[in-house]
Each structure stands twice: as structure tokens, then as C-alpha cells.
Design a protein around this motif. Structure first.
Motif, PDB file in Angstrom:
ATOM      1  N   SER A  79       0.866  -1.177   0.000  1.00  0.00           N
ATOM      2  CA  SER A  79       0.000   0.000   0.000  1.00  0.00           C
ATOM      3  C   SER A  79       0.905   1.229   0.000  1.00  0.00           C
ATOM      4  CB  SER A  79      -0.912  -0.002   1.223  1.00  0.00           C
ATOM      5  OG  SER A  79      -0.146   0.044   2.407  1.00  0.00           O
ATOM      6  N   ASP A  80       0.305   2.379  -0.187  1.00  0.00           N
ATOM      7  CA  ASP A  80       1.076   3.619  -0.110  1.00  0.00           C
ATOM      8  C   ASP A  80       1.620   3.770   1.305  1.00  0.00           C
ATOM      9  OD1 ASP A  80       0.234   4.060  -2.690  1.00  0.00           O
ATOM     10  OD2 ASP A  80      -1.088   5.741  -2.204  1.00  0.00           O
ATOM     11  N   THR A  81       2.851   4.248   1.415  1.00  0.00           N
ATOM     12  CA  THR A  81       3.454   4.492   2.729  1.00  0.00           C
ATOM     13  C   THR A  81       4.104   5.865   2.739  1.00  0.00           C
ATOM     14  OG1 THR A  81       5.550   3.467   2.073  1.00  0.00           O
ATOM     15  CG2 THR A  81       3.934   2.046   3.158  1.00  0.00           C
ATOM     16  N   THR A  82       4.192   6.422   3.926  1.00  0.00           N
ATOM     17  CA  THR A  82       4.885   7.693   4.120  1.00  0.00           C
ATOM     18  C   THR A  82       5.889   7.505   5.239  1.00  0.00           C
ATOM     19  OG1 THR A  82       2.894   8.892   3.450  1.00  0.00           O
ATOM     20  CG2 THR A  82       4.597  10.147   4.601  1.00  0.00           C
ATOM     21  N   ASP A  83       7.143   7.843   4.973  1.00  0.00           N
ATOM     22  CA  ASP A  83       8.174   7.664   6.002  1.00  0.00           C
ATOM     23  C   ASP A  83       8.193   8.852   6.961  1.00  0.00           C
ATOM     24  OD1 ASP A  83       9.645   9.693   4.764  1.00  0.00           O
ATOM     25  OD2 ASP A  83      11.082   8.331   3.846  1.00  0.00           O
ATOM     26  N   GLU A  84       9.089   8.812   7.928  1.00  0.00           N
ATOM     27  CA  GLU A  84       9.149   9.845   8.964  1.00  0.00           C
ATOM     28  C   GLU A  84       9.538  11.217   8.412  1.00  0.00           C
ATOM     29  OE1 GLU A  84      12.914   7.560   8.636  1.00  0.00           O
ATOM     30  OE2 GLU A  84      10.905   6.921   9.174  1.00  0.00           O
ATOM     31  N   ASP A  85      10.119  11.244   7.200  1.00  0.00           N
ATOM     32  CA  ASP A  85      10.473  12.520   6.579  1.00  0.00           C
ATOM     33  C   ASP A  85       9.353  13.048   5.685  1.00  0.00           C
ATOM     34  OD1 ASP A  85      13.026  12.504   7.747  1.00  0.00           O
ATOM     35  OD2 ASP A  85      13.828  11.262   6.121  1.00  0.00           O
ATOM     36  N   GLY A  86       8.238  12.348   5.655  1.00  0.00           N
ATOM     37  CA  GLY A  86       7.102  12.781   4.845  1.00  0.00           C
ATOM     38  C   GLY A  86       7.171  12.357   3.396  1.00  0.00           C
ATOM     39  N   VAL A  87       8.120  11.482   3.059  1.00  0.00           N
ATOM     40  CA  VAL A  87       8.254  11.001   1.683  1.00  0.00           C
ATOM     41  C   VAL A  87       7.285   9.842   1.475  1.00  0.00           C
ATOM     42  CG1 VAL A  87       9.821   9.984  -0.017  1.00  0.00           C
ATOM     43  CG2 VAL A  87      10.663  11.714   1.590  1.00  0.00           C
ATOM     44  N   THR A  88       6.440   9.988   0.473  1.00  0.00           N
ATOM     45  CA  THR A  88       5.449   8.957   0.179  1.00  0.00           C
ATOM     46  C   THR A  88       5.953   8.050  -0.930  1.00  0.00           C
ATOM     47  OG1 THR A  88       3.626  10.391   0.838  1.00  0.00           O
ATOM     48  CG2 THR A  88       3.079   8.544  -0.603  1.00  0.00           C
ATOM     49  N   THR A  89       5.817   6.751  -0.694  1.00  0.00           N
ATOM     50  CA  THR A  89       6.108   5.745  -1.711  1.00  0.00           C
ATOM     51  C   THR A  89       4.780   5.098  -2.063  1.00  0.00           C
ATOM     52  OG1 THR A  89       8.263   5.351  -0.703  1.00  0.00           O
ATOM     53  CG2 THR A  89       7.485   3.720  -2.288  1.00  0.00           C
ATOM     54  N   THR A  90       4.462   5.081  -3.340  1.00  0.00           N
ATOM     55  CA  THR A  90       3.156   4.564  -3.762  1.00  0.00           C
ATOM     56  C   THR A  90       3.136   3.041  -3.771  1.00  0.00           C
ATOM     57  OG1 THR A  90       3.702   4.494  -6.117  1.00  0.00           O
ATOM     58  CG2 THR A  90       2.813   6.584  -5.255  1.00  0.00           C
ATOM     59  N   LYS A  91       1.940   2.526  -3.759  1.00  0.00           N
ATOM     60  CA  LYS A  91       1.740   1.078  -3.864  1.00  0.00           C
ATOM     61  C   LYS A  91       2.416   0.566  -5.138  1.00  0.00           C
ATOM     62  CE  LYS A  91      -1.898  -2.299  -4.465  1.00  0.00           C
ATOM     63  NZ  LYS A  91      -3.065  -2.508  -5.262  1.00  0.00           N
ATOM     64  N   ALA A  92       2.243   1.288  -6.246  1.00  0.00           N
ATOM     65  CA  ALA A  92       2.837   0.876  -7.525  1.00  0.00           C
ATOM     66  C   ALA A  92       4.361   0.837  -7.443  1.00  0.00           C
ATOM     67  CB  ALA A  92       2.389   1.810  -8.643  1.00  0.00           C
ATOM     68  N   GLU A  93       4.960   1.782  -6.741  1.00  0.00           N
ATOM     69  CA  GLU A  93       6.414   1.790  -6.592  1.00  0.00           C
ATOM     70  C   GLU A  93       6.883   0.596  -5.755  1.00  0.00           C
ATOM     71  OE1 GLU A  93       7.508   6.536  -6.781  1.00  0.00           O
ATOM     72  OE2 GLU A  93       6.591   5.751  -4.946  1.00  0.00           O
ATOM     73  N   HIS A  94       6.154   0.294  -4.676  1.00  0.00           N
ATOM     74  CA  HIS A  94       6.486  -0.878  -3.862  1.00  0.00           C
ATOM     75  C   HIS A  94       6.375  -2.157  -4.700  1.00  0.00           C
ATOM     76  CE1 HIS A  94       6.921   0.936   0.077  1.00  0.00           C
ATOM     77  NE2 HIS A  94       5.758   1.565  -0.044  1.00  0.00           N
ATOM     78  N   GLU A  95       5.304  -2.261  -5.468  1.00  0.00           N
ATOM     79  CA  GLU A  95       5.093  -3.453  -6.298  1.00  0.00           C
ATOM     80  C   GLU A  95       6.197  -3.595  -7.344  1.00  0.00           C
ATOM     81  OE1 GLU A  95       1.134  -2.856  -7.787  1.00  0.00           O
ATOM     82  OE2 GLU A  95       0.212  -3.662  -5.949  1.00  0.00           O
ATOM     83  N   ALA A  96       6.561  -2.484  -7.989  1.00  0.00           N
ATOM     84  CA  ALA A  96       7.609  -2.528  -9.014  1.00  0.00           C
ATOM     85  C   ALA A  96       8.943  -2.967  -8.410  1.00  0.00           C
ATOM     86  CB  ALA A  96       7.752  -1.167  -9.687  1.00  0.00           C
TER      87      ALA A  96
END
Length: 163
Positions: A79-96
Motif C-alpha cells: 500500500s502507499d506508505t509515508t516515512d518519517e520525513d514525509g516522503v510517500t512511496t506509492t503502492k505501484a512503486e512498492h510493487e515494481a
């Protein structure tokens, strides 16, 4: 084994049920059934439909015969995630990234298999043995396996045949 209660749909292990009632009643062969507990039958865990899905346990479900069986559901692994620095990684990026990692591991496995097959023929290149043309061609075909049209999804028939 788990049991489900016919009225509350509460799921408990047999040990938990027995521990909770043994102080109040003697346990006969039908005690659990008489108290409304029905066994939950084991069910095989299904395989996920793709390499970006997973299967997890859910509450028991009734099968076509009315038996209670272990339940499962397929869910997305990412799923989409946001790290402690506020950077969001999308579900599609994780899947890729996951798919790229699986592909890299598969390619490494093919290369290891190729290296083992070549190693089995190393004796044909020793100084006291003359390597045949067929063996030289076979060894070159093994080295070229990574440029095969089906790489890395090779079938056994895609591999060269040892002379």
C-alpha cells in the motif's frame, strides 16, 4: 484444532474451552457439542493469484456441506506508505521494486544453474584431454543462456543438451 460457538461465533481452541469449563462440569465425549461448540475443519491455504498478493487467515466460514472450515482471503501485499520525513512511496512503486527483486533473484538462480552445468564439463578442458567441438559448442551455449529469448523464464527444453 479450533472450535466455533453456534450462538456467538466465537472461535476458541479446544484447550481454552476445556480450561474454562472443567471446573464447572465433567467432560464427556459430547460435552463440547452439547455446549454449542463445533469443530473448525482444516482447509488448505490457497495460493495467491499473483506475486504481489498474499493470503491471510480470516474467521471460519461454512462450506457447501454446512461444515465450519478455516477461512482465507487474498489481500494486496503493498500500500502507499509515508516515512518519517514525509516522503510517500506509492503502492505501484512498492510493487515494481518487489517484482524487480523477484526477477533479479530468478536471474541469479538461472546463472547459478548455468555455472553448475559448466562446472560439470570443466574436466573436458583439462590439459590432458582434448575438448570436442560438440562440447565447446555446448559450453558456449550455456554461457549464452542469458541472451536466450525466454531468459529468465526458461523451460528445461530451452537449455542446451550436453553432448
Amino acid at each position: 484444532m479450533n472450535y466455533i460457538h453456534s450462538t456467538t461465533n466465537e472461535v476458541q481452541t479446544k484447550r481454552a474451552i476445556v480450561d474454562s469449563i472443567k471446573a464447572y462440569t465433567s467432560l464427556g465425549p459430547n460435552t463440547l457439542t452439547e455446549m454449542g461448540w463445533t469443530p473448525v475443519l482444516a482447509a488448505p491455504k490457497p495460493a495467491p493469484s499473483s506475486n504481489i498478493k498474499s493470503v491471510r487467515s480470516t474467521a471460519p466460514v461454512q462450506d457447501a456441506n454446512g461444515n465450519w472450515v478455516e477461512g482465507y482471503e487474498e489481500v494486496d501485499m503493498f500500500s502507499d506508505t509515508t516515512d518519517e520525513d514525509g516522503v510517500t512511496t506509492t503502492k505501484a512503486e512498492h510493487e515494481a521494486a518487489h517484482i524487480a527483486g523477484l526477477a533479479a533473484a530468478k536471474e541469479t538462480g538461472i546463472r547459478n544453474d548455468r555455472d553448475q552445468r559448466i562446472a560439470l564439463t570443466d574436466w573436458t578442458g583439462m590439459s590432458d584431454v582434448t575438448m570436442s567441438a560438440d562440447m565447446a559448442t555446448y559450453r558456449q551455449a550455456l554461457r549464452d543462456i542469458t541472451i536466450h529469448a525466454n531468459f529468465p523464464d526458461l523451460a528445461e527444453a530451452d537449455w542446451p543438451v550436453s553432448p
